[in-house]
Motif scaffolding. Structure first.
Motif, mmCIF file in Angstrom:
data_model
loop_
_atom_site.group_PDB
_atom_site.id
_atom_site.type_symbol
_atom_site.label_atom_id
_atom_site.label_comp_id
_atom_site.label_asym_id
_atom_site.label_seq_id
_atom_site.Cartn_x
_atom_site.Cartn_y
_atom_site.Cartn_z
ATOM 1 N N UNK A 48 -98.522 39.454 71.909
ATOM 2 C CA UNK A 48 -98.285 40.225 73.129
ATOM 3 C C UNK A 48 -97.219 41.294 72.887
ATOM 4 N N UNK A 49 -96.145 40.910 72.210
ATOM 5 C CA UNK A 49 -95.059 41.844 71.914
ATOM 6 C C UNK A 49 -95.524 42.950 70.979
ATOM 7 N N UNK A 50 -96.342 42.588 70.001
ATOM 8 C CA UNK A 50 -96.852 43.575 69.047
ATOM 9 C C UNK A 50 -97.720 44.621 69.751
ATOM 10 N N UNK A 51 -98.589 44.168 70.656
ATOM 11 C CA UNK A 51 -99.455 45.100 71.388
ATOM 12 C C UNK A 51 -98.616 46.015 72.265
ATOM 13 N N UNK A 52 -97.641 45.436 72.966
ATOM 14 C CA UNK A 52 -96.815 46.239 73.868
ATOM 15 C C UNK A 52 -96.035 47.304 73.095
ATOM 16 N N UNK A 53 -95.372 46.891 72.038
ATOM 17 C CA UNK A 53 -94.558 47.840 71.281
ATOM 18 C C UNK A 53 -95.416 48.886 70.578
ATOM 19 N N UNK A 54 -96.635 48.489 70.196
ATOM 20 C CA UNK A 54 -97.562 49.468 69.627
ATOM 21 C C UNK A 54 -97.966 50.514 70.647
ATOM 22 N N UNK A 55 -98.171 50.084 71.898
ATOM 23 C CA UNK A 55 -98.529 51.025 72.962
ATOM 24 C C UNK A 55 -97.380 51.980 73.253
ATOM 25 N N UNK A 56 -96.150 51.449 73.244
ATOM 26 C CA UNK A 56 -94.983 52.312 73.466
ATOM 27 C C UNK A 56 -94.880 53.350 72.353
ATOM 28 N N UNK A 57 -95.060 52.933 71.114
ATOM 29 C CA UNK A 57 -94.974 53.866 69.981
ATOM 30 C C UNK A 57 -96.037 54.951 70.074
ATOM 31 N N UNK A 58 -97.262 54.540 70.432
ATOM 32 C CA UNK A 58 -98.346 55.515 70.586
ATOM 33 C C UNK A 58 -98.035 56.501 71.698
ATOM 34 N N UNK A 59 -97.503 55.984 72.793
ATOM 35 C CA UNK A 59 -97.156 56.840 73.928
ATOM 36 C C UNK A 59 -96.127 57.893 73.517
ATOM 37 N N UNK A 60 -95.103 57.481 72.770
ATOM 38 C CA UNK A 60 -94.056 58.413 72.342
ATOM 39 C C UNK A 60 -94.629 59.490 71.431
ATOM 40 N N UNK A 61 -95.500 59.100 70.518
ATOM 41 C CA UNK A 61 -96.133 60.071 69.618
ATOM 42 C C UNK A 61 -96.945 61.085 70.414
ATOM 43 N N UNK A 62 -97.676 60.596 71.424
ATOM 44 C CA UNK A 62 -98.501 61.492 72.234
ATOM 45 C C UNK A 62 -97.670 62.467 73.059
ATOM 46 N N UNK A 63 -96.420 62.097 73.359
ATOM 47 C CA UNK A 63 -95.582 62.938 74.216
ATOM 48 C C UNK A 63 -94.674 63.890 73.450
#
Length: 310
Positions: A48-63
């Motif tokens: 769960x933590x891995x998925x969440x932190x991966x989503x945060x990282x992807x979001x930052x890259x996209x922004x």
């Protein structure tokens, strides 16, 4: 570096369950030992933590090409000074959206579901892959905005508290709450398990549980299906519902004012509790006002609104 906008993008994040366990037990090994000793599986927390932190990282890259990005953990939101033109992005569960909205002052909020397989996300209409397009549309004023009605509790000692979903007014413990309740000029002394006040946004939360309980009891007593006709408020409707939990009628307490709307006249409650009286909002018991003897609370629709990008 050249950005698409000068407006700052504030990304609200939260600690994962794995993070909280590691903080509590100092390291992952100790956390795993505790979870597995209790019959759980630490791998679920880690995934769960891995998925969440991966989503945060992807979001930052996209922004990163759109604007300046500032990460902000939820624990710092109450004291953070948002700029008027900030764009606020929440990535987490519905509760994180609710607990961020009441600290904003007109800034639009974009809610992102980081893990659709785990979170239903009633208030999370977007995914990380949507965000670049959504923010571009926000900057061009092309996205609809949903206005969110809030409730406010105002005490006679000058303190205020906002709620996006609901208030609980009662005792910290299971001891009965004692108070006087008054609305539209009618009042009575009561002893109960407390009062729930719900907004339109909260009508599918705690309020829904209250209605489900009433329906179940009524069906058992009546012997047939009972479906209460409730005018559930929409997110932007300017009225609230109040519901008294388990009112106890006696020689000195009544049970007549147990359910109703708060529209033009506030719900007024005078505490008769010598200690442990509280008013807390949105299910966060740490976010509370003391409500002991001599304190009067007036609960009404707040003038402040929330704004959710949809």
């Amino acid at each position: 570096m050249s950005y698409l906008t000068d407006r700052k993008i504030v990304v609200i994040t939260k600690k994962t369950r794995a993070d909280e366990l590691i903080k509590r037990f100092n390291n992952l090994t100790q956390a795993a030992f505790y979870v597995e000793k209790m019959g759980g599986d630490i791998r679920e927390y880690i995934e769960e933590s891995k998925v969440y932190k991966g989503s945060v990282s992807t979001l930052i890259i996209n922004l990163q090409d759109i604007g300046r990005v500032q990460l902000l953990d939820r624990e710092y939101v109450p004291s953070f000074m948002f700029n008027d033109d900030d764009i606020v992005v929440v990535i987490g569960q519905d509760g994180l959206v609710v607990n961020t909205l009441k600290y904003l002052n007109g800034q639009p909020l974009i809610a992102v579901n980081p893990d659709p397989a785990r979170y239903d996300g009633v208030l999370l209409p977007f995914y990380t892959s949507d965000l670049t397009r959504i923010i571009r549309e926000v900057l061009a004023n092309l996205r609809p905005i949903k206005e969110i009605t809030m409730a406010v509790a105002q005490l006679n000692d000058g303190q205020n508290l906002l709620a996006v979903n609901d208030f609980f007014i009662g005792r910290k413990t299971h001891v009965s709450a004692r108070y006087n309740i008054k609305i539209n000029g009618v009042g009575e002394n009561q002893s109960s398990s407390g009062i729930i006040v719900s907004t339109g946004l909260g009508s599918t939360g705690w309020f829904k549980s209250v209605i489900a309980g009433v329906r179940g009891i009524a069906q058992m007593i009546a012997g047939y299906d009972v479906s209460p006709k409730i005018d559930l408020p929409k997110w932007d409707d300017s009225f609230l519902y109040y519901s008294v939990r388990e009112p106890f009628p006696s020689n000195t307490t009544g049970a007549n004012l147990v359910f109703g709307k708060i529209i033009d006249s506030p719900l007024e409650i005078i505490s008769y509790m010598p200690e442990n009286g509280v008013i807390f909002s949105d299910g966060i018991e740490e976010d509370f006002l003391q409500f002991n003897s001599g304190i009067t609370a007036k609960i009404s629709v707040a003038s402040k609104k929330g704004y959710l990008i949809v």
